[in-house]
Design a protein around this motif. Structure first.
Motif, PDB file in Angstrom:
ATOM      1  N   ARG A 160      80.633  26.383  51.388  1.00 45.15           N
ATOM      2  CA  ARG A 160      80.644  27.842  51.579  1.00 45.15           C
ATOM      3  C   ARG A 160      79.246  28.355  51.875  1.00 45.15           C
ATOM      4  O   ARG A 160      79.074  29.266  52.687  1.00 45.15           O
ATOM      5  CB  ARG A 160      81.165  28.537  50.308  1.00 45.15           C
ATOM      6  CG  ARG A 160      82.673  28.594  50.185  1.00 45.15           C
ATOM      7  CD  ARG A 160      83.079  29.214  48.842  1.00 45.15           C
ATOM      8  NE  ARG A 160      82.673  30.603  48.757  1.00 45.15           N
ATOM      9  CZ  ARG A 160      83.429  31.637  49.127  1.00 45.15           C
ATOM     10  NH1 ARG A 160      84.631  31.422  49.613  1.00 45.15           N
ATOM     11  NH2 ARG A 160      82.995  32.863  49.024  1.00 45.15           N
ATOM     12  N   LEU A 165      86.640  30.462  54.726  1.00 49.83           N
ATOM     13  CA  LEU A 165      85.780  30.788  53.582  1.00 49.83           C
ATOM     14  C   LEU A 165      86.635  31.211  52.389  1.00 49.83           C
ATOM     15  O   LEU A 165      86.367  30.820  51.251  1.00 49.83           O
ATOM     16  CB  LEU A 165      84.782  31.885  53.973  1.00 49.83           C
ATOM     17  CG  LEU A 165      83.595  31.387  54.823  1.00 49.83           C
ATOM     18  CD1 LEU A 165      82.839  32.557  55.457  1.00 49.83           C
ATOM     19  CD2 LEU A 165      82.634  30.550  53.975  1.00 49.83           C
ATOM     20  N   ARG A 192      78.420  32.060  59.534  1.00 48.18           N
ATOM     21  CA  ARG A 192      79.106  33.327  59.789  1.00 48.18           C
ATOM     22  C   ARG A 192      78.098  34.431  60.100  1.00 48.18           C
ATOM     23  O   ARG A 192      78.311  35.251  60.983  1.00 48.18           O
ATOM     24  CB  ARG A 192      79.939  33.698  58.560  1.00 48.18           C
ATOM     25  CG  ARG A 192      80.816  34.912  58.745  1.00 48.18           C
ATOM     26  CD  ARG A 192      81.506  35.215  57.414  1.00 48.18           C
ATOM     27  NE  ARG A 192      82.499  36.241  57.541  1.00 48.18           N
ATOM     28  CZ  ARG A 192      82.219  37.537  57.687  1.00 48.18           C
ATOM     29  NH1 ARG A 192      80.964  37.934  57.762  1.00 48.18           N
ATOM     30  NH2 ARG A 192      83.189  38.412  57.777  1.00 48.18           N
ATOM     31  N   THR A 211      78.615  30.301  55.215  1.00 50.78           N
ATOM     32  CA  THR A 211      78.257  31.716  55.115  1.00 50.78           C
ATOM     33  C   THR A 211      77.063  32.001  56.043  1.00 50.78           C
ATOM     34  O   THR A 211      77.014  33.036  56.712  1.00 50.78           O
ATOM     35  CB  THR A 211      77.926  32.079  53.649  1.00 50.78           C
ATOM     36  OG1 THR A 211      79.077  31.773  52.853  1.00 50.78           O
ATOM     37  CG2 THR A 211      77.577  33.551  53.502  1.00 50.78           C
TER      38      THR A 211
END
Lengths: 356, 356
Positions: B235, A249, B242, B239
């Motif tokens: 991203r 990231l 994650r 994200t």
């Protein structure tokens, strides 16, 4: 050594497959399952017979129940005298071993094992006598383990056609966390991103994302049990994944040094994948590929493989390149290097559309 | 509409494949590449001819260069008069569009496009006239775009056999982040865990981890460029991955409520995967599978598919279940439901080992 027969407890996919393979090898197999209809289906399939009150203790019990139940069931079959020795086939080994030790004074009569085979179908209906053919069958003895049970479990592994491998319970659980449980979760995490995605985005999906997420279709209840039973080792792999994800990231920022980081991460993917054994990874370059365009008419694959056979080629692997909703597309045939030129020429001569 | 011919700039995998497909459709194709040997290979393969000083402006330039170079190359071919209109085939669309706008006053003569096709092989040698057959070909016009360039790009998409789809540049980049770039990175993150793993762990790897990591073998330099050019959208997906990964790590703790969380995460994997289009996901249940055990003798697949053909079955898909280093194993044949019973009976009658 298995003359007194084998008792299979739990006639799901694995238990029934063990039964089918052992019956084929002439072993007396008795079957047990808490669900009568599951037991009866396994018997009907020829995986073994029902137990009888006259049965002598079995030479070995193969306990094929969910990981959390292994301890109780192993302790029960050994202390009741239904079997002299026991093994299990659960995909985790630390937890069952601890539970057997907690329940039995003479836990040396048990050895954990794990055949590295399975299917996405569960239940006796998915069972195959060939399921274990050529697959690793891990045995996890320790210094408490009776040599008798190791010998008997080894005999079962060999009779079903598997390749026995010995390792410690800790090494085993770390290994399956790496090559099975963590990949499953990574596939799940990616597949979960599709749940609420707009249809116009999902429509563009091709074979790449289908491969990455294939295993995520597995039974969620069974996987929850497996993961909970190997939580420590799985957390260890996923904590490393998370560290790399954070690095990734950060690298998706636009500075040049981050670009170099991004490249390093991509490189590690190529390098890691090249370590996989067999046709998928390290030895992949052992084969040469011949790619043929076929259309969707009945009999095209038959005609193709007949021509492949007539050319004397031995097919190592076949892949079909999917175009969702479209005619069949491209068939990629792997053969040994050196034989690919002959095959290519032969197929071209027979009118096939062969690519370089 | 393409009577003045098409100029392909960049004769790698995609550019050469476009050339091959357009030549097959009778279009005059001229080729350009900064590397002479790459250009000559594409010409030798029949993807088109070298440019001539006498050439009139091409009806359309198809710019098939890395994402970062698209802006410069499109501006160059349009301002030099080498082509009247231009499109590109890069797998990201926001960045090239911004760069073209920054370089050209009349940027309406350019429309971004993205054929959703590719191979793990790069360079003209991997090119195929059929590469785009039945694949989505995304076009991204906006209200500045000249209708002429849209019409011409659509003509190219149709002539190469693709299925044109129109969307905005933002929707496109979000879609490929979801169905291509994020899955690639998830595969890389998993494959990277194998780099330093002990050999006895990697040895237990089976087809599951091989599928999850397959795409990670792609060219790391090319992927670094693609990802850097779509960093924002990627991203955003990662994200979310994650966030789920953190939830997963927490759920691998042993309390019962965490167990319920773990189950929810597994369920979302099953659900997400079921949304994939085509043979891989949503419509998968349209097919019935017949599984046959074959051994590694030459001609076995030929014999099998000849018998499949004789049974009148039309094969929708074929999978081979790999056992690394072992005889061939299981061939799974997908056919339309209803025809599977006939096929199963016919194969059994011909002596094949067919499973339920």
């Amino acid at each position: 050594m298995l003359a007194d027969g084998v008792l299979v407890v739990g006639t799901g996919l694995l238990g029934t497959s063990v039964g089918l393979a052992l019956r084929r090898a002439g072993v007396d197999v008795r079957l047990r399952d808490t669900k009568a209809e599951v037991l009866n289906e396994a018997i009907r399939m020829g995986a073994g017979r029902a137990e009888s009150p006259d049965d002598a203790p079995a030479a070995l019990a193969v306990v094929a129940v969910p990981p959390e139940a292994v301890g109780t069931v192993v302790a029960d079959v050994l202390s009741s005298g239904d079997a002299s020795y026991a093994t299990d086939v659960a995909s985790v080994k630390v937890l069952p071993a601890a539970e057997v030790r907690a329940r039995l004074a003479d836990s040396g009569r048990y050895v954990g094992s794990h055949p590295m085979a399975g299917r996405e179908i569960s239940g006796p209906g998915g069972a195959l006598a060939d399921l274990f053919e050529g697959r690793p069958w891990v045995l996890c003895p320790d210094d408490q383990t009776d040599q008798q049970v190791v010998t008997r479990a080894l005999a079962v592994a060999r009779l079903v056609g598997a390749s026995p491998v010995t390792m410690t319970i800790d090494d085993h659980d770390a290994a399956v966390a790496l090559v099975s449980h963590a990949p499953h979760l990574v596939a799940v995490l990616m597949a979960a991103r599709l749940v609420d995605a707009p249809a116009h985005e999902v429509r563009l999906a091709g074979p790449g994302v289908a491969d990455v997420t294939r295993v995520a279709a597995g039974d969620p209840a069974l996987w929850t049990e497996i993961l909970a039973a190997n939580a420590h080792a799985v957390r260890s792999v996923l904590t490393d994944v998370r560290r790399d994800l954070d690095r990734l990231l950060a690298a998706l920022e636009t500075s040049e040094s981050a670009r170099a980081d991004l490249y390093q991460i991509m490189r590690s993917g190529v390098e890691g994948r090249s370590r996989l054994p067999g046709k998928h990874g390290a030895e992949h370059t052992e084969f040469a590929t011949v790619a043929v365009v076929v259309d969707d008419r009945p009999g095209q694959l038959a005609k193709l493989f007949a021509d492949v056979g007539a050319a004397g080629a031995n097919v190592e692997d076949v892949r079909i390149d999917h175009s969702p909703g479209q005619p069949l597309g491209m068939v990629e045939i792997d053969v040994r290097p050196g034989t690919d030129v002959t095959l290519r020429d032969a197929l071209t001569e027979r009118g096939w559309n062969v690519h370089a």
